[in-house]
Design an enzyme around this catalytic site. Sequence first.
Site, PDB file in Angstrom:
ATOM      1  N   HIS A   6     -46.033 -26.665  48.467  1.00 15.47           N
ATOM      2  CA  HIS A   6     -45.159 -25.609  49.000  1.00 15.47           C
ATOM      3  C   HIS A   6     -45.846 -24.842  50.130  1.00 15.47           C
ATOM      4  O   HIS A   6     -45.868 -23.616  50.121  1.00 15.47           O
ATOM      5  CB  HIS A   6     -44.766 -24.645  47.877  1.00 15.47           C
ATOM      6  CG  HIS A   6     -43.679 -25.159  46.999  1.00 15.47           C
ATOM      7  ND1 HIS A   6     -42.364 -24.857  47.203  1.00 15.47           N
ATOM      8  CD2 HIS A   6     -43.713 -25.980  45.925  1.00 15.47           C
ATOM      9  CE1 HIS A   6     -41.615 -25.445  46.278  1.00 15.47           C
ATOM     10  NE2 HIS A   6     -42.420 -26.145  45.499  1.00 15.47           N
TER      11      HIS A   6
ATOM     12  N   TYR B 190     -31.299 -30.069  41.743  1.00 18.82           N
ATOM     13  CA  TYR B 190     -31.206 -29.523  40.392  1.00 18.82           C
ATOM     14  C   TYR B 190     -29.756 -29.222  40.014  1.00 18.82           C
ATOM     15  O   TYR B 190     -29.249 -28.118  40.253  1.00 18.82           O
ATOM     16  CB  TYR B 190     -32.063 -28.262  40.277  1.00 18.82           C
ATOM     17  CG  TYR B 190     -33.524 -28.532  40.522  1.00 18.82           C
ATOM     18  CD1 TYR B 190     -34.297 -29.212  39.584  1.00 18.82           C
ATOM     19  CD2 TYR B 190     -34.133 -28.144  41.717  1.00 18.82           C
ATOM     20  CE1 TYR B 190     -35.638 -29.489  39.820  1.00 18.82           C
ATOM     21  CE2 TYR B 190     -35.470 -28.418  41.962  1.00 18.82           C
ATOM     22  CZ  TYR B 190     -36.208 -29.087  41.001  1.00 18.82           C
ATOM     23  OH  TYR B 190     -37.528 -29.367  41.235  1.00 18.82           O
TER      24      TYR B 190
END
Length: 568
Positions: free
Chosen positions: A255, A356
Site C-alpha cells: 500500500h 469485495y
Amino acid sequence: MISKLWLKVVMFVSAIALSGAVYAIPSVPDETYEALGLDRGATPKQLHEALVKRYKDPEQGFGKGTMGDYWEPIPLSTYMDPATFYEPPVSMRDKADRKECVECHSDESPVWVNAWKKSAHANLDKVRALKPEDPTYYKKGKLEDVEKNLRSLGYLKEGEQLKEVSCIDCHVNIKQEGKIDHSKDLIMPTADVCGKCHLQEFAERESERDTLIWPHGQWPDGRPSHALDYKANVETTVWAAMPQREVAEGCTMCHMNQNKCDTCHTRHEFSVAESRKPEACATCHSGVDHNNWEAYSMSKHGKIVAMMGNNWNWDVPLKDAYSKGGQTAPTCAGCHMEYEGEYSHNMVRKIRWANYPFVPGIAENINSEWSEERLDAWVVTCTQCHSERFARSYLDLMDKGTLQGLAKYQDAHEVVDKLYNEGLLAGQKTNRPNPPEPEKPGFMIFTQLFWSQDNNPASMELKVLEMGENDLAKMHVGLAHVNPGGWTYTEGWGPMNRAYVEVQDENTRIREMIALKERVAKLETKRTSLLDLDGTAEKISLGGLGGGMLLAGTIALAGWRKRKQNEA
C-alpha cells in the site's frame, strides 16, 4: 461506444481551438481538471502545481492520517513514505558531483549503477536517435513531452534539451549543479518528483481519485485505487492499533503506490517492458484475499502468456501489443489500463465490484446505470479478443456467480450474527476483551483478521469473517479472471461450503447444549433428582442426544447401586 469517443474528440479539439493552447493531456479525464479547478488549456506547470498541492494535502490523504497518534514509524517506514519520514543519512558526509556519484556507487552499490546504465534515463541521445520503424520509437515523443514539461516548470530554457537523467536529478533536484552533501541534500523520490518529468503518467494516476466516485458511498471517493492506497492503509484501525509494527508494515509494502512509482517501475532501470508483464503485479495482487495473480496465472489467458510470452515484443506500447507486439492473450496491464480503447495509468475506470462483494451496497448497485456503463466498458475490453455476445454472457456469469457466493456467505453470517446478538459466542459474556484503540468493540470487524486476544474473536466469528473477506473475494477474483477451479472447487465455493457446514454444526451444538441446560435447570427448580426414575415426564423432557446420554448414565448408575445392595 464509437459515438461517445467521437464526442470526446470533438470536445477536446474544440477546447484547444477556443483556448489557443496545446497543453491539455487527452488521457487525463475532464473530472480531474474540474476537481483541480483548471481548464484543459492549463500549462504543465499549472497542472503539476495543482496536482502536487492536492497530493500533499493531509486532508486528502497525505502523511500519517487521522490515526497518526496511535502509531510510530519503524526504520523501514522511511522508505515507504519518504515524503513524511525520510531524512538524509547523517553518517554520510561525503560531497559529490554528478560524475562522482556514478563512480562511487559503481563500487558501493554496483547493481544500482548497472540497472541505471540500461535505462532510458542514461541513454537520452539513443532515444533521440530512434527511427520510426523501431518499436520503442514512441519514447522519442515521450522525451519531447518531458522537455516541454521541464520548460514550463522552469528547468529548461526554450529550445534547450535535457542532457541526462542521473542520480542527482532524482535524488536532489533536476539539473542541480555542483557538489551535493549526502547528509543535507538527499531525498527519496516520491510520485510528485517523478511527475515533474512524467506529468502525463502522474496526472493519469492521480485521476483515479476523481473517476471512482461510488454512487451511494459504498467506498470512500477514489478508493480502492493506487492513488490513495497508502491512505487506505494508515486509516485502517487495526493497522494503526497493532503493536507488532513490523507485521503491520507488511501491508504498507504493497500500500505505498500512492507515495512512489518504483513499486511497478522498479529501480533503477525503470523498465517499461518489465512493468507491462503480469509478474510485475504479482507481488501485491496475490494472496488470501485478492489472489488475482494465482487466478490469472491458472487461467487459459495466463497460461498462454507463460507459454508464448517469450515470443512477444514487450517493448511496444500497450495499444500496439496485439497488432505489432505479437501478443495473443490479455495481460493485467492490457485489461486494467485500458478504457474505451485508450490506455492510461488510471486503473479504476471500470471498477464495479472492487474485489469485495460483501461490502454493503456493492451487490445492490451492480445493476445500476453507473455499474452498467462500466460493464459496457469491460465489453469493449473483452471484444478485442471475443465476440460481444460471448463477452456479455461471461460477464453475466461472473456477476451471477458472485451473487450466489454472496448468498452463501450471508446465510452463514446470519447464523453467527444471531448467536452474537444472543450473547452465545464462546466467552462472549466472560472473556471478550476490547480491541486496542483506535478500534471500537464490534462483531466481525476487519481488525479480527490480524488481532486476537482470549475469546475475541470467537472461532465461528472469525470463520465467517474469513468467508467474506477471503473466500468470497477469491471466488469473485476467480470468476473475474476466468479460473474455473478458482471459484468452483479449489477456491471460492468449495471452501465456503465447508465453512458453512462447520458453522451450522457449531450452531446446532450450541443450541442443543443450551436446550439441555434449560431442561436440567427446569428439573432442579422442581426439586426433582436426576436419579429419581419415577419422574417419567422429566425423563422424556431431556430428549435429544445429550438427554439420551444423561438418561442412559442415570439408569446405569441406579442399576449399579441395586446390585451393590443385593451383594451386601
